[in-house]
Every structure is written in structure tokens, then in C-alpha cells.
Scaffold this motif. Structure first.
Motif, PDB file in Angstrom:
ATOM      1  N   LEU A 110       0.867  -1.173   0.000  1.00  0.00           N
ATOM      2  CA  LEU A 110       0.000   0.000   0.000  1.00  0.00           C
ATOM      3  C   LEU A 110       0.904   1.224   0.000  1.00  0.00           C
ATOM      4  O   LEU A 110       1.773   1.366   0.871  1.00  0.00           O
ATOM      5  CB  LEU A 110      -0.896   0.001   1.234  1.00  0.00           C
ATOM      6  N   VAL A 111       0.710   2.100  -0.984  1.00  0.00           N
ATOM      7  CA  VAL A 111       1.589   3.264  -1.142  1.00  0.00           C
ATOM      8  C   VAL A 111       0.702   4.504  -1.213  1.00  0.00           C
ATOM      9  O   VAL A 111       0.087   4.786  -2.240  1.00  0.00           O
ATOM     10  CB  VAL A 111       2.461   3.141  -2.403  1.00  0.00           C
ATOM     11  N   THR A 112       0.630   5.236  -0.125  1.00  0.00           N
ATOM     12  CA  THR A 112      -0.336   6.320  -0.016  1.00  0.00           C
ATOM     13  C   THR A 112       0.295   7.596   0.511  1.00  0.00           C
ATOM     14  O   THR A 112       1.230   7.546   1.312  1.00  0.00           O
ATOM     15  CB  THR A 112      -1.499   5.900   0.914  1.00  0.00           C
ATOM     16  N   MET A 113      -0.247   8.733   0.073  1.00  0.00           N
ATOM     17  CA  MET A 113       0.197   9.999   0.623  1.00  0.00           C
ATOM     18  C   MET A 113      -0.564  10.359   1.888  1.00  0.00           C
ATOM     19  O   MET A 113      -0.254  11.343   2.554  1.00  0.00           O
ATOM     20  CB  MET A 113       0.059  11.113  -0.428  1.00  0.00           C
ATOM     21  N   SER A 114      -1.583   9.561   2.223  1.00  0.00           N
ATOM     22  CA  SER A 114      -2.213   9.703   3.531  1.00  0.00           C
ATOM     23  C   SER A 114      -1.221   9.288   4.614  1.00  0.00           C
ATOM     24  O   SER A 114      -0.223   8.627   4.331  1.00  0.00           O
ATOM     25  CB  SER A 114      -3.470   8.825   3.618  1.00  0.00           C
ATOM     26  N   LYS A 117      -1.663   6.798  10.408  1.00  0.00           N
ATOM     27  CA  LYS A 117      -2.853   6.534  11.232  1.00  0.00           C
ATOM     28  C   LYS A 117      -4.075   6.250  10.372  1.00  0.00           C
ATOM     29  O   LYS A 117      -4.962   5.487  10.772  1.00  0.00           O
ATOM     30  CB  LYS A 117      -3.121   7.694  12.189  1.00  0.00           C
ATOM     31  N   LEU A 118      -4.156   6.840   9.174  1.00  0.00           N
ATOM     32  CA  LEU A 118      -5.258   6.567   8.259  1.00  0.00           C
ATOM     33  C   LEU A 118      -5.080   5.218   7.585  1.00  0.00           C
ATOM     34  O   LEU A 118      -6.024   4.431   7.482  1.00  0.00           O
ATOM     35  CB  LEU A 118      -5.352   7.674   7.203  1.00  0.00           C
ATOM     36  N   ALA A 119      -3.864   4.950   7.118  1.00  0.00           N
ATOM     37  CA  ALA A 119      -3.587   3.676   6.453  1.00  0.00           C
ATOM     38  C   ALA A 119      -3.826   2.504   7.388  1.00  0.00           C
ATOM     39  O   ALA A 119      -4.323   1.451   6.975  1.00  0.00           O
ATOM     40  CB  ALA A 119      -2.157   3.657   5.931  1.00  0.00           C
ATOM     41  N   ASP A 120      -3.490   2.666   8.659  1.00  0.00           N
ATOM     42  CA  ASP A 120      -3.658   1.582   9.622  1.00  0.00           C
ATOM     43  C   ASP A 120      -5.125   1.176   9.760  1.00  0.00           C
ATOM     44  O   ASP A 120      -5.436  -0.011   9.925  1.00  0.00           O
ATOM     45  CB  ASP A 120      -3.098   1.986  10.989  1.00  0.00           C
ATOM     46  N   VAL A 121      -6.038   2.150   9.709  1.00  0.00           N
ATOM     47  CA  VAL A 121      -7.466   1.837   9.807  1.00  0.00           C
ATOM     48  C   VAL A 121      -7.907   0.999   8.616  1.00  0.00           C
ATOM     49  O   VAL A 121      -8.645   0.017   8.751  1.00  0.00           O
ATOM     50  CB  VAL A 121      -8.311   3.122   9.901  1.00  0.00           C
ATOM     51  N   VAL A 122      -7.452   1.381   7.434  1.00  0.00           N
ATOM     52  CA  VAL A 122      -7.813   0.652   6.217  1.00  0.00           C
ATOM     53  C   VAL A 122      -7.230  -0.760   6.238  1.00  0.00           C
ATOM     54  O   VAL A 122      -7.929  -1.742   5.973  1.00  0.00           O
ATOM     55  CB  VAL A 122      -7.324   1.414   4.968  1.00  0.00           C
ATOM     56  N   ASP A 129      -2.129  -9.848   6.557  1.00  0.00           N
ATOM     57  CA  ASP A 129      -1.106 -10.072   5.521  1.00  0.00           C
ATOM     58  C   ASP A 129      -1.569  -9.700   4.109  1.00  0.00           C
ATOM     59  O   ASP A 129      -0.998 -10.174   3.126  1.00  0.00           O
ATOM     60  CB  ASP A 129      -0.613 -11.529   5.531  1.00  0.00           C
ATOM     61  N   SER A 130      -2.601  -8.845   4.003  1.00  0.00           N
ATOM     62  CA  SER A 130      -3.005  -8.379   2.675  1.00  0.00           C
ATOM     63  C   SER A 130      -1.893  -7.574   2.027  1.00  0.00           C
ATOM     64  O   SER A 130      -1.711  -7.614   0.800  1.00  0.00           O
ATOM     65  CB  SER A 130      -4.274  -7.526   2.779  1.00  0.00           C
ATOM     66  N   PHE A 131      -1.142  -6.832   2.865  1.00  0.00           N
ATOM     67  CA  PHE A 131      -0.038  -6.023   2.346  1.00  0.00           C
ATOM     68  C   PHE A 131       1.265  -6.407   3.037  1.00  0.00           C
ATOM     69  O   PHE A 131       1.339  -6.457   4.262  1.00  0.00           O
ATOM     70  CB  PHE A 131      -0.314  -4.538   2.560  1.00  0.00           C
ATOM     71  N   GLY A 132       2.270  -6.641   2.215  1.00  0.00           N
ATOM     72  CA  GLY A 132       3.594  -6.968   2.749  1.00  0.00           C
ATOM     73  C   GLY A 132       4.382  -5.742   3.125  1.00  0.00           C
ATOM     74  O   GLY A 132       5.410  -5.825   3.815  1.00  0.00           O
ATOM     75  N   ALA A 133       3.928  -4.581   2.682  1.00  0.00           N
ATOM     76  CA  ALA A 133       4.585  -3.317   3.020  1.00  0.00           C
ATOM     77  C   ALA A 133       3.549  -2.210   2.940  1.00  0.00           C
ATOM     78  O   ALA A 133       2.606  -2.280   2.140  1.00  0.00           O
ATOM     79  CB  ALA A 133       5.740  -3.022   2.075  1.00  0.00           C
ATOM     80  N   VAL A 134       3.717  -1.206   3.780  1.00  0.00           N
ATOM     81  CA  VAL A 134       2.852  -0.021   3.758  1.00  0.00           C
ATOM     82  C   VAL A 134       3.748   1.206   3.824  1.00  0.00           C
ATOM     83  O   VAL A 134       4.531   1.369   4.758  1.00  0.00           O
ATOM     84  CB  VAL A 134       1.863  -0.006   4.947  1.00  0.00           C
ATOM     85  N   VAL A 135       3.661   2.047   2.813  1.00  0.00           N
ATOM     86  CA  VAL A 135       4.451   3.277   2.747  1.00  0.00           C
ATOM     87  C   VAL A 135       3.479   4.448   2.782  1.00  0.00           C
ATOM     88  O   VAL A 135       2.565   4.530   1.953  1.00  0.00           O
ATOM     89  CB  VAL A 135       5.306   3.324   1.462  1.00  0.00           C
ATOM     90  N   THR A 136       3.673   5.363   3.735  1.00  0.00           N
ATOM     91  CA  THR A 136       2.737   6.475   3.913  1.00  0.00           C
ATOM     92  C   THR A 136       3.419   7.830   3.721  1.00  0.00           C
ATOM     93  O   THR A 136       4.641   7.935   3.764  1.00  0.00           O
ATOM     94  CB  THR A 136       2.082   6.418   5.299  1.00  0.00           C
ATOM     95  N   GLY A 137       2.592   8.845   3.536  1.00  0.00           N
ATOM     96  CA  GLY A 137       3.102  10.174   3.224  1.00  0.00           C
ATOM     97  C   GLY A 137       3.935  10.807   4.317  1.00  0.00           C
ATOM     98  O   GLY A 137       4.788  11.662   4.032  1.00  0.00           O
ATOM     99  N   ASP A 138       3.697  10.408   5.576  1.00  0.00           N
ATOM    100  CA  ASP A 138       4.476  10.978   6.676  1.00  0.00           C
ATOM    101  C   ASP A 138       5.754  10.192   6.950  1.00  0.00           C
ATOM    102  O   ASP A 138       6.454  10.469   7.917  1.00  0.00           O
ATOM    103  CB  ASP A 138       3.632  11.080   7.944  1.00  0.00           C
ATOM    104  N   HIS A 146       6.929  12.315  -7.043  1.00  0.00           N
ATOM    105  CA  HIS A 146       8.282  11.769  -6.949  1.00  0.00           C
ATOM    106  C   HIS A 146       8.192  10.245  -6.840  1.00  0.00           C
ATOM    107  O   HIS A 146       7.270   9.716  -6.209  1.00  0.00           O
ATOM    108  CB  HIS A 146       8.983  12.345  -5.716  1.00  0.00           C
ATOM    109  N   PRO A 147       9.135   9.507  -7.412  1.00  0.00           N
ATOM    110  CA  PRO A 147       9.068   8.042  -7.373  1.00  0.00           C
ATOM    111  C   PRO A 147       9.428   7.413  -6.032  1.00  0.00           C
ATOM    112  O   PRO A 147       9.253   6.204  -5.855  1.00  0.00           O
ATOM    113  CB  PRO A 147      10.072   7.626  -8.453  1.00  0.00           C
ATOM    114  N   GLU A 148       9.940   8.217  -5.082  1.00  0.00           N
ATOM    115  CA  GLU A 148      10.423   7.638  -3.822  1.00  0.00           C
ATOM    116  C   GLU A 148       9.439   6.678  -3.151  1.00  0.00           C
ATOM    117  O   GLU A 148       9.842   5.585  -2.717  1.00  0.00           O
ATOM    118  CB  GLU A 148      10.797   8.747  -2.830  1.00  0.00           C
ATOM    119  N   PRO A 149       8.147   7.028  -3.024  1.00  0.00           N
ATOM    120  CA  PRO A 149       7.243   6.103  -2.316  1.00  0.00           C
ATOM    121  C   PRO A 149       7.169   4.726  -2.959  1.00  0.00           C
ATOM    122  O   PRO A 149       7.171   3.700  -2.258  1.00  0.00           O
ATOM    123  CB  PRO A 149       5.900   6.828  -2.368  1.00  0.00           C
TER     124      PRO A 149
END
Length: 223
Positions: A110-114, A117-122, A129-138, A146-149
Motif C-alpha cells: 500500500l503506497v499512499t500519501m495519507s 494513522k489513516l492507512a492503519d485503519v484501512v 497479511d493483505s499487504f507486505g509493506a505499507v508506505v505512507t506520506g508521513d 516523486h518516485p520515492e514512495p
């Protein structure tokens, strides 16, 4: 004929996995109006997919708010968080596609600019284990476009970004995916996505892992 599957699928969240864009738009409008400013649909559309701190600065200036960009973002995040905690509205077909990818052992991120705390609810509303990694805007230095996320997500999954497919609903996010070296499929929601070389689908309903790979033009590992 067998369709090769990607090494991973990297999902945007707002507007792609969950239908939170109306919540963000309503929050932006209410915040500006509460301070006597004006806000248009065009203002909201301009911010879809943007890093939150950039959106906060735009809202601060556009609405003439007596707040810092950070305070604008904090206020917005808390209001959208309240709505998410009440209920999560999924984009049509998104959960089913995610489940099919898991069934075919295709890891997802999951790669979000949110913010986290928002991503965790989703994420907590999905099977473990739906997502092996979660990258957030903060948690990134540079937000989309930018490609960084996306590069960070591929790195955390331990896969080659060139073997990944990104699913996005905004031009800003799609640009980030393209810049990272991944293949990108656009599933527009509140704004159109017009980016050369990026295929667009009207819906994720009834889409399966092989369908996504075919639409993205994925041909397997680079030689």
C-alpha cells in the motif's frame, strides 16, 4: 496461454482501494468555508493524489487560513480519520482483486500519501497479511509525483520495481509510478488520468491478477 504475473502490485489507497476522496473534498471545503473563504471543485481536483503537506499549503493560501500548512493537514487528517473509523467504503472490485492477487501469491504494498494513522485503519479492515509493506506520506521525504514512495515499497518487498504494477487513480500518482520504473494501470475516480503510455480501466470489478497483468502489458522478468 499463460499470462506471467508481476513480482508485486503496488496500490494507491485514497480513490483506488478506498473511496475516501469525497471525504477529503468535503473536509477541504468545510475547513476553508469555516474561515470565510471560498473553495471550488477545481481546487479539490487539483489536489487529488498530492502529498498532504503540499495540499495543506495550497489550502492555507487559497483559503486565507490563519494556520500553518502542518495545522491544516493535522485538522484534515483527524476529520477524515473520524469518518474512516465509522466505516470504510471500498472501491468496487478492489478487495476482490486484492484477494485474487494473494491467492496467486503476488505480494502487494500500500503506497499512499495519507498518513500512517489513516492507512492503519484501512489495513486493519482487511484480511491479515493483505499487504507486505505499507508506505505512507508521513514516512517519506518526497511525496508523489516523486518516485520515492514506490521505490521504497518495492525495496521493502524485496522485488525489482521494473517487475511491479502500480494501480493509481490520479495523474500525480501515475506519474510517480512511471518515474519509478514500474508499469502503471490507471483506475480513475474523481479525476481523469491522461498520461501517455498508461492504460486506463473504467473499473476494477471482475478484474483478476491475470487481467491486470495483461492490461499493464506485463511480459515477465526483464531479460
Amino acid at each position: 496461454m499463460h499470462t506471467p504475473l508481476p513480482a508485486a502490485v503496488l496500490w494507491d489507497m485514497d480513490g483506488t482501494l478506498v473511496d475516501t476522496e469525497p471525504d477529503w473534498i468535503a473536509t477541504e471545503r468545510a475547513l476553508v468555508i469555516s474561515h470565510g473563504g471560498t473553495w471550488t471543485d477545481e481546487d479539490s481536483e487539483r489536489l487529488v493524489g498530492s502529498a498532504l503537506i503540499e495540499a495543506g499549503e495550497y489550502i492555507r493560501v487559497r483559503g486565507g487560513l490563519p494556520m500553518t500548512a502542518e495545522q491544516v493537514v493535522e485538522t484534515m487528517v483527524e476529520r477524515v480519520l473520524e469518518r474512516l473509523k465509522e466505516s470504510v467504503t471500498w472501491r468496487p472490485g478492489a478487495r476482490e482483486l486484492l484477494a485474487d492477487l494473494r491467492a496467486h501469491h503476488v505480494p502487494c504494498a500500500l503506497v499512499t500519501m495519507s498518513y500512517r494513522k489513516l492507512a492503519d485503519v484501512v489495513v486493519s479492515a482487511l484480511p491479515p497479511d493483505s499487504f507486505g509493506a505499507v508506505v505512507t506520506g508521513d514516512e517519506v521525504v518526497n511525496g508523489k509525483p516523486h518516485p520515492e514512495p514506490y521505490l521504497r515499497a518495492a525495496r521493502e518487498l524485496g522485488v525489482d520495481i521494473a517487475r511491479c504494477i502500480v494501480i493509481e487513480d490520479s495523474t500525480t500518482g501515475a506519474r510517480a509510478g512511471v518515474a519509478s520504473g514500474a508499469r502503471v494501470v490507471a483506475a480513475p475516480n474523481v479525476v481523469d488520468v491522461n498520461l501517455s503510455g498508461v492504460p486506463t480501466v473504467a473499473t476494477l470489478v471482475k478484474m483478476r491478477a491475470a487481467d491486470l497483468a495483461a492490461i499493464a502489458g506485463y511480459r515477465g522478468a526483464p531479460r
